[in-house]
Write a protein that holds these residues in place. Sequence first.
Motif, PDB file in Angstrom:
ATOM      1  N   GLN A  65      16.597   8.769 -52.759  1.00 39.41           N
ATOM      2  CA  GLN A  65      15.841   9.235 -51.600  1.00 39.41           C
ATOM      3  C   GLN A  65      14.562   9.963 -52.007  1.00 39.41           C
ATOM      4  OE1 GLN A  65      18.654  11.635 -49.436  1.00 39.41           O
ATOM      5  NE2 GLN A  65      19.950   9.888 -48.975  1.00 39.41           N
ATOM      6  N   LEU A  66      13.510   9.691 -51.242  1.00 41.85           N
ATOM      7  CA  LEU A  66      12.239  10.396 -51.387  1.00 41.85           C
ATOM      8  C   LEU A  66      11.809  10.847 -50.011  1.00 41.85           C
ATOM      9  CD1 LEU A  66      12.090   8.264 -53.897  1.00 41.85           C
ATOM     10  CD2 LEU A  66       9.694   8.847 -53.832  1.00 41.85           C
ATOM     11  N   THR A  67      11.237  12.028 -49.943  1.00 42.71           N
ATOM     12  CA  THR A  67      10.676  12.524 -48.697  1.00 42.71           C
ATOM     13  C   THR A  67       9.176  12.690 -48.891  1.00 42.71           C
ATOM     14  OG1 THR A  67      12.726  13.695 -48.173  1.00 42.71           O
ATOM     15  CG2 THR A  67      10.736  14.354 -46.965  1.00 42.71           C
ATOM     16  N   PHE A  68       8.404  11.890 -48.169  1.00 41.36           N
ATOM     17  CA  PHE A  68       6.951  11.975 -48.226  1.00 41.36           C
ATOM     18  C   PHE A  68       6.489  12.953 -47.157  1.00 41.36           C
ATOM     19  CE2 PHE A  68       7.846   7.947 -50.222  1.00 41.36           C
ATOM     20  CZ  PHE A  68       6.926   7.890 -51.258  1.00 41.36           C
ATOM     21  N   LEU A  69       5.699  13.929 -47.551  1.00 40.81           N
ATOM     22  CA  LEU A  69       5.189  14.940 -46.635  1.00 40.81           C
ATOM     23  C   LEU A  69       3.735  14.648 -46.299  1.00 40.81           C
ATOM     24  CD1 LEU A  69       6.778  17.964 -48.519  1.00 40.81           C
ATOM     25  CD2 LEU A  69       7.682  16.781 -46.514  1.00 40.81           C
ATOM     26  N   THR A  70       3.289  15.126 -45.153  1.00 44.88           N
ATOM     27  CA  THR A  70       1.926  14.837 -44.691  1.00 44.88           C
ATOM     28  C   THR A  70       0.843  15.487 -45.548  1.00 44.88           C
ATOM     29  OG1 THR A  70       2.046  16.690 -43.138  1.00 44.88           O
ATOM     30  CG2 THR A  70       2.617  14.502 -42.290  1.00 44.88           C
ATOM     31  N   ASN A  71       1.203  16.454 -46.374  1.00 50.16           N
ATOM     32  CA  ASN A  71       0.207  17.137 -47.208  1.00 50.16           C
ATOM     33  C   ASN A  71      -0.061  16.418 -48.529  1.00 50.16           C
ATOM     34  OD1 ASN A  71       2.508  17.685 -48.680  1.00 50.16           O
ATOM     35  ND2 ASN A  71       2.323  19.913 -48.571  1.00 50.16           N
ATOM     36  N   GLY A  72       0.461  15.188 -48.692  1.00 50.87           N
ATOM     37  CA  GLY A  72       0.207  14.422 -49.906  1.00 50.87           C
ATOM     38  C   GLY A  72       1.172  14.705 -51.039  1.00 50.87           C
ATOM     39  N   THR A  73       2.289  15.356 -50.734  1.00 53.93           N
ATOM     40  CA  THR A  73       3.319  15.584 -51.741  1.00 53.93           C
ATOM     41  C   THR A  73       4.593  14.860 -51.316  1.00 53.93           C
ATOM     42  OG1 THR A  73       4.165  17.604 -50.712  1.00 53.93           O
ATOM     43  CG2 THR A  73       2.392  17.856 -52.342  1.00 53.93           C
ATOM     44  N   TYR A  74       5.495  14.708 -52.262  1.00 56.14           N
ATOM     45  CA  TYR A  74       6.802  14.138 -51.943  1.00 56.14           C
ATOM     46  C   TYR A  74       7.859  14.857 -52.762  1.00 56.14           C
ATOM     47  CZ  TYR A  74       6.709  11.318 -56.274  1.00 56.14           C
ATOM     48  OH  TYR A  74       6.670  10.905 -57.579  1.00 56.14           O
ATOM     49  N   THR A  75       9.078  14.825 -52.267  1.00 53.74           N
ATOM     50  CA  THR A  75      10.185  15.458 -52.969  1.00 53.74           C
ATOM     51  C   THR A  75      11.221  14.395 -53.307  1.00 53.74           C
ATOM     52  OG1 THR A  75      11.336  16.006 -50.909  1.00 53.74           O
ATOM     53  CG2 THR A  75       9.838  17.674 -51.803  1.00 53.74           C
ATOM     54  N   TYR A  76      11.930  14.645 -54.397  1.00 54.77           N
ATOM     55  CA  TYR A  76      12.970  13.728 -54.845  1.00 54.77           C
ATOM     56  C   TYR A  76      13.954  14.488 -55.715  1.00 54.77           C
ATOM     57  CZ  TYR A  76      10.281  13.556 -59.234  1.00 54.77           C
ATOM     58  OH  TYR A  76       9.621  13.877 -60.386  1.00 54.77           O
ATOM     59  N   VAL A  77      15.072  13.856 -56.030  1.00 53.20           N
ATOM     60  CA  VAL A  77      16.086  14.454 -56.890  1.00 53.20           C
ATOM     61  C   VAL A  77      16.186  13.605 -58.151  1.00 53.20           C
ATOM     62  CG1 VAL A  77      18.534  15.052 -57.116  1.00 53.20           C
ATOM     63  CG2 VAL A  77      17.363  15.418 -54.937  1.00 53.20           C
ATOM     64  N   ASP A  78      16.108  14.266 -59.307  1.00 56.93           N
ATOM     65  CA  ASP A  78      16.206  13.588 -60.595  1.00 56.93           C
ATOM     66  C   ASP A  78      17.238  14.324 -61.428  1.00 56.93           C
ATOM     67  OD1 ASP A  78      15.727  11.969 -62.801  1.00 56.93           O
ATOM     68  OD2 ASP A  78      13.934  13.079 -63.412  1.00 56.93           O
ATOM     69  N   ASN A  79      18.324  13.645 -61.787  1.00 56.03           N
ATOM     70  CA  ASN A  79      19.416  14.274 -62.541  1.00 56.03           C
ATOM     71  C   ASN A  79      19.910  15.548 -61.867  1.00 56.03           C
ATOM     72  OD1 ASN A  79      19.518  12.309 -64.607  1.00 56.03           O
ATOM     73  ND2 ASN A  79      17.776  13.279 -65.627  1.00 56.03           N
ATOM     74  N   SER A  80      20.117  15.452 -60.564  1.00 57.32           N
ATOM     75  CA  SER A  80      20.634  16.545 -59.730  1.00 57.32           C
ATOM     76  C   SER A  80      19.680  17.728 -59.598  1.00 57.32           C
ATOM     77  CB  SER A  80      21.993  17.029 -60.239  1.00 57.32           C
ATOM     78  OG  SER A  80      22.921  15.963 -60.246  1.00 57.32           O
ATOM     79  N   VAL A  81      18.425  17.562 -59.975  1.00 57.55           N
ATOM     80  CA  VAL A  81      17.430  18.624 -59.878  1.00 57.55           C
ATOM     81  C   VAL A  81      16.349  18.195 -58.889  1.00 57.55           C
ATOM     82  CG1 VAL A  81      15.704  19.976 -61.142  1.00 57.55           C
ATOM     83  CG2 VAL A  81      17.850  19.356 -62.261  1.00 57.55           C
ATOM     84  N   ALA A  82      16.094  19.056 -57.897  1.00 52.82           N
ATOM     85  CA  ALA A  82      15.049  18.767 -56.906  1.00 52.82           C
ATOM     86  C   ALA A  82      13.684  18.903 -57.573  1.00 52.82           C
ATOM     87  CB  ALA A  82      15.166  19.715 -55.728  1.00 52.82           C
ATOM     88  N   LYS A  83      12.834  17.892 -57.347  1.00 55.97           N
ATOM     89  CA  LYS A  83      11.498  17.890 -57.935  1.00 55.97           C
ATOM     90  C   LYS A  83      10.496  17.436 -56.889  1.00 55.97           C
ATOM     91  CE  LYS A  83      13.109  17.152 -62.593  1.00 55.97           C
ATOM     92  NZ  LYS A  83      12.912  16.467 -63.838  1.00 55.97           N
ATOM     93  N   SER A  84       9.227  17.600 -57.219  1.00 53.28           N
ATOM     94  CA  SER A  84       8.192  17.142 -56.296  1.00 53.28           C
ATOM     95  C   SER A  84       7.064  16.484 -57.073  1.00 53.28           C
ATOM     96  CB  SER A  84       7.656  18.294 -55.447  1.00 53.28           C
ATOM     97  OG  SER A  84       6.991  19.228 -56.258  1.00 53.28           O
TER      98      SER A  84
END
Length: 184
Positions: A65-84
């Motif tokens: 899963q990825l969440t794209f935000l309107t401010n030009g960033t996105y969040t994702y999970v990599d090896n159980s760690v939330a990243k952006s």
Amino acid sequence: MTRTITFFALLIVAFVLSNCKSGDSVTPNQNAAQLLARKWDFGELVIQTDAKAYSVIQPASVENQLTFLTNGTYTYVDNSVAKSGKWVLSNGDKTLTTTDAKGAQNTRQITALTTTACEFRSTTVDVTKSDDPLSPKYTPEEQSVYYTGLLILFSLDKQNGGTLDLSKEPKPKTIQLVVKGKAI
């Protein structure tokens, strides 16, 4: 003459109104950035070769899963760690470039994008350019597509526990990654 024009105008209005349902709603067109800004589950990956497409369905996971935000960033999970990371659209909103937390960039062509589904394609790599994928003939992005695509294909082979007999499949001349997502 005026009656004829009025009659045809009324006929057109009646036709339009008769084809509208009470549940129909009119919304302004959304641009690609607005359509992209939501949470997506990328549960299907397709390895597209010049001869055939091989679909791999991923089990549901937050790592898809990825969440794209309107401010030009996105969040994702990599090896159980939330990243952006960051994202940008270019080429008339037909190209999506993402930069992950490590600074690695990926460029994908947007081939479908609605409020409920999307499809992104990588660059098409000519695997006949060289027998050595580390050859300077390949860009880093092409190397990534080359290795990822072939690695997934080999993981699908019966010799590696998969369901596909690669010895009976046509040898690919080109390879491309296609990622399909659904809004969640």
